[in-house]
Design an enzyme around this catalytic site. Structure first.
Site, PDB file in Angstrom:
ATOM      1  N   TYR A 153      -8.045 -13.410   3.057  1.00 13.39           N
ATOM      2  CA  TYR A 153      -8.992 -13.882   2.226  1.00 13.39           C
ATOM      3  C   TYR A 153      -9.758 -15.289   2.723  1.00 13.39           C
ATOM      4  O   TYR A 153     -10.741 -15.520   2.247  1.00 13.39           O
ATOM      5  CB  TYR A 153      -8.285 -14.326   0.758  1.00 13.39           C
ATOM      6  N   LYS A 191       3.981  -5.723   6.403  1.00 12.69           N
ATOM      7  CA  LYS A 191       3.569  -4.523   6.808  1.00 12.69           C
ATOM      8  C   LYS A 191       3.841  -4.622   8.330  1.00 12.69           C
ATOM      9  O   LYS A 191       3.091  -4.384   9.220  1.00 12.69           O
ATOM     10  CB  LYS A 191       2.212  -4.085   6.395  1.00 12.69           C
ATOM     11  N   ASP A 220       4.256  -0.822   1.033  1.00 13.69           N
ATOM     12  CA  ASP A 220       4.020   0.456   0.403  1.00 13.69           C
ATOM     13  C   ASP A 220       5.619   0.659  -0.204  1.00 13.69           C
ATOM     14  O   ASP A 220       5.297   1.304  -1.487  1.00 13.69           O
ATOM     15  CB  ASP A 220       3.457   1.426   1.337  1.00 13.69           C
ATOM     16  N   ASP A 264      -1.125 -10.875  -3.977  1.00 13.70           N
ATOM     17  CA  ASP A 264      -2.086 -10.519  -5.003  1.00 13.70           C
ATOM     18  C   ASP A 264      -1.892  -9.148  -5.746  1.00 13.70           C
ATOM     19  O   ASP A 264      -2.078  -8.834  -6.959  1.00 13.70           O
ATOM     20  CB  ASP A 264      -3.515 -10.554  -4.450  1.00 13.70           C
ATOM     21  N   ASP A 300       0.243  -8.539  -9.535  1.00 10.38           N
ATOM     22  CA  ASP A 300      -0.619  -7.482 -10.774  1.00 10.38           C
ATOM     23  C   ASP A 300       0.056  -6.128 -11.133  1.00 10.38           C
ATOM     24  O   ASP A 300       0.155  -5.787 -12.157  1.00 10.38           O
ATOM     25  CB  ASP A 300      -2.052  -7.256 -10.195  1.00 10.38           C
TER      26      ASP A 300
END
Length: 370
Positions: free
Chosen positions: A144, A189, A221, A245, A249
């Site tokens: 970001y 990851k 994942d 993020d 959520d």
């Protein structure tokens, strides 16, 4: 002995002003009951700030935040910018600048499955009953904030992390786990990304300083799948910015409503507290917005300020509102109450102390029994 605290208030866009107003109502009840003084200073941020000043985060608002002991944030975003991908100035830029300017490097999101709201979740009761986790998301690094741009025939977003950025939030996560179930799950990851491999190296090294804590490493994942299949697996989740993020959520589905989840964004000098829901512009001004996430964010703020008993009082009063069905329409089994009525109930619970809920019911003309 009462304390004096300076609290910044950034209502923002959409339903932000409504839910922040109810949180202030609750904070005022706390101040009255416990003999504290809360001094509020308001600032504009997001679309409302762009309309007034051309900037999503005016210097005056940043000053308010810098000079506050902590600040409460409502919501940010407006459809006129969402539907215009060419817009050069966007409300969300204000939030990103706020995090970066104030060094708010750790986002903390607790996720709790309330017994009285189990029916609201799309997941099976046996999977979510008793779920109690917290997500520690790094907030000022990663993709970001990395270099980004366009080429003649493409685009790029760089993801970078330093040892320091990883270490400081990792320590917070391990320290939190010491007061919980003594388990940290690092979500990364590392089979693909070099930054994730650095995360795994640093976190494994830091784990040696916390021998009572079990460290579990999980690819993002798989973590996304386990969040649905076996959410009780998690206690403290530690992860980088983008993964955090998404994962946080996803975790919000467990409780059945975004309107229940508070969050904190903590830096070395100050901290911001906000609900995780968006600005929900369709509901703005209709007195139907759920204020509970913002009120619970105010409770997190009081924890941060060392007012632990006061924070517990807010949470107990929120639980009373849930048990009694004193909730907005998004949580109601039948007919919901207005945003202001929910805030009134919780404020009256706090104001009346031990007789809180019974007195609150009488004041509001309710016949429900705790």
């Amino acid at each position: 002995m009462g304390v004096r605290k300076k609290i910044g208030m950034l209502p923002g866009d959409g339903i932000g002003p409504e839910v922040v107003a109810e949180a202030r109502k609750v904070l005022d009840a706390v101040a009255e009951r416990f003999g504290h003084t809360f001094e509020y200073e308001y600032g504009d941020v997001g679309a409302v700030a762009i309309d007034k000043t051309g900037e999503p985060l005016p210097d005056e608002t940043l000053r308010i935040c810098e000079q506050s002991d902590a600040f409460l944030f409502g919501a940010i975003g407006d459809p006129k910018y969402d539907n215009d991908p060419s817009a050069k100035v966007r409300p969300e830029q204000g939030l990103l600048k706020l995090r970066k300017s104030l060094g708010l490097f750790a986002n903390i999101r607790p996720v709790t499955a309330y017994d009285s709201l189990i029916h609201m979740s799309p997941l099976k009761t046996e999977k979510i009953l008793g779920v109690d986790m917290v997500v520690y998301r790094e907030l000022t690094g990663g993709i970001y904030f990395g270099e980004k741009g366009r080429t003649k025939d493409g685009a790029y977003d760089h993801c970078t992390y330093s040892n320091y950025e990883i270490d400081r939030i990792a320590h917070l996560a391990f320290q939190a786990a010491e007061h919980r179930s003594k388990k940290v799950t690092l979500v990364d990851k590392a089979n693909v990304l070099e930054t994730s491999r650095l995360w795994r190296e640093r976190v494994n090294e830091i784990a040696k300083e916390y021998p009572s804590i079990t460290l579990d490493c999980m690819f993002v994942d798989n973590a996304a799948m386990q969040m649905i299949q076996n959410p009780k697996h998690f206690d403290v989740i530690l992860t980088e910015n983008m993964f955090g993020d998404i994962i946080s959520d996803e975790a919000s589905v467990i409780g059945g409503s975004l309107g229940l989840l508070p969050s904190a964004s903590v830096g070395e000098k100050t901290a911001m507290f906000e609900p995780i829901h968006g600005s929900y512009p369709q509901a703005a001004g209709q007195n139907i917005a759920n204020p509970l996430a913002t009120i619970l964010s105010a409770a997190m703020m009081l924890d941060h300020l060392g007012l632990v008993d006061e924070a517990i009082e807010i949470r107990q009063s929120v639980n009373a509102s849930l048990r009694n069905g004193m909730v907005t329409e998004d949580l109601a089994k039948e007919e919901g109450y207005g945003t202001d009525r929910v805030g009134d109930f919780i404020a009256n619970c706090i104001a009346d102390g031990e007789e809180s809920c019974a007195q609150a019911n009488i004041k509001l003309g309710l016949s429900t029994i705790i």
